[in-house]
Design an enzyme around this catalytic site. Structure first.
Site, PDB file in Angstrom:
ATOM      1  N   HIS A  28     126.440  30.064  20.249  1.00 31.77           N
ATOM      2  CA  HIS A  28     127.646  30.097  21.100  1.00 31.77           C
ATOM      3  C   HIS A  28     128.761  29.173  20.590  1.00 31.77           C
ATOM      4  CE1 HIS A  28     127.047  26.608  24.246  1.00 31.77           C
ATOM      5  NE2 HIS A  28     126.674  26.232  23.045  1.00 31.77           N
TER       6      HIS A  28
ATOM      7  N   GLY B  70     118.974  23.986  14.136  1.00 34.15           N
ATOM      8  CA  GLY B  70     119.956  23.279  14.974  1.00 34.15           C
ATOM      9  C   GLY B  70     119.262  22.661  16.174  1.00 34.15           C
TER      10      GLY B  70
ATOM     11  N   ASP C  16     121.812  22.454   6.045  1.00 34.18           N
ATOM     12  CA  ASP C  16     122.924  23.194   6.642  1.00 34.18           C
ATOM     13  C   ASP C  16     122.506  24.659   6.766  1.00 34.18           C
ATOM     14  OD1 ASP C  16     125.230  24.575   7.212  1.00 34.18           O
ATOM     15  OD2 ASP C  16     126.460  23.563   5.709  1.00 34.18           O
TER      16      ASP C  16
END
Ligand SMILES: C[S@@+](CC[C@H](N)C(=O)[O-])C[C@H]1O[C@@H](n2cnc3c(N)ncnc32)[C@H](O)[C@@H]1O
Length: 208
Positions: A116, A47, A97
């Site tokens: 988060h 990410g 992904d």
């Protein structure tokens, strides 16, 4: 939110990516100073967005190879140093992904302001994929705010509410991260506290 960006609102997705770089990118160098890469050769940023945090880590550690991993839609504007510039020779850019799988064989897996966004079950899914991808001893660095559950904090408490409202996520305390790691089959090892808003919570793949 990320499906919406991919399917209906690519321009808003680009704005989101730019905003992330502007908001947390200012902390890159301070955070990189607090990351010990001793013994590591392959550093995977899960990410990683436009890759500016990975860039800071690679610039500081000339022996390290990096992998920038994110959804394809987030990799349209990766920092030029990683794509074609001074670091391209030791950095791969891999779309995918993380809730399905993450690149194999990393020595360190970094996730900055990623967990988060998600509820506990989704975080555990990503962390399990991460635990399966590497050998015992491989390290996970979660870089996020640390929630103090006893008293409100000027940035972290409002961000906790904001993450819940926009994405169903939350900020977490050290103990809450340790519990997520345990559910995912990782061992909590330590927290490196930094002088900026984000801290580095570390876990490792245990011996079989
Ligand atoms: C808040 S941004 C943080 C970006 C980057 N880590 C940074 O600190 O600048 C969250 C990132 O997670 C990525 N992301 C969201 N869902 C993902 C998934 N399922 N697999 C991989 N990356 C994902 C987003 O595309 C985005 O780049």
């Amino acid at each position: 939110m990320f499906e919406y960006f991919a399917e209906d609102a690519p321009r808003e997705g680009e704005t989101f990516n730019e905003a992330m770089t502007l908001m947390v990118g200012s902390m890159n160098d301070v955070l990189a100073e607090h990351i010990d890469v001793a013994g590591a050769r392959r550093y995977v940023d899960v990410g990683g967005g436009q890759g500016t945090m990975l860039r800071a880590v690679l610039r500081r550690n000339p022996g390290l190879h990096g992998v920038l991993f994110d959804l394809a839609q987030a990799l349209t504007d990766v920092h030029e140093d990683l794509r074609t510039g001074e670091l391209a020779g030791r950095c791969g850019v891999v779309p995918g992904d993380g809730l399905e799988s993450v690149p194999q064989g990393g020595d360190i897996y970094q996730m900055r302001t990623v967990l988060h966004m998600w509820d506990d079950d989704t975080c555990v899914r990503l962390l399990r994929n991460r635990a399966r991808a590497a050998a015992p001893g491989a390290r996970t660095l979660v870089i996020d705010q640390l929630l103090d559950t006893e008293r409100p904090q000027p940035m972290t408490t409002p961000m906790d509410l904001q993450m819940f409202l926009i994405a169903g996520g939350r900020e977490r305390s050290e103990e809450e991260f340790a519990a997520l790691f345990e559910r995912a089959g990782l061992t909590f090892t330590r927290v490196a506290r930094t002088p900026v808003l984000l801290h580095i919570v570390e876990a490792a793949v245990p011996a079989p």
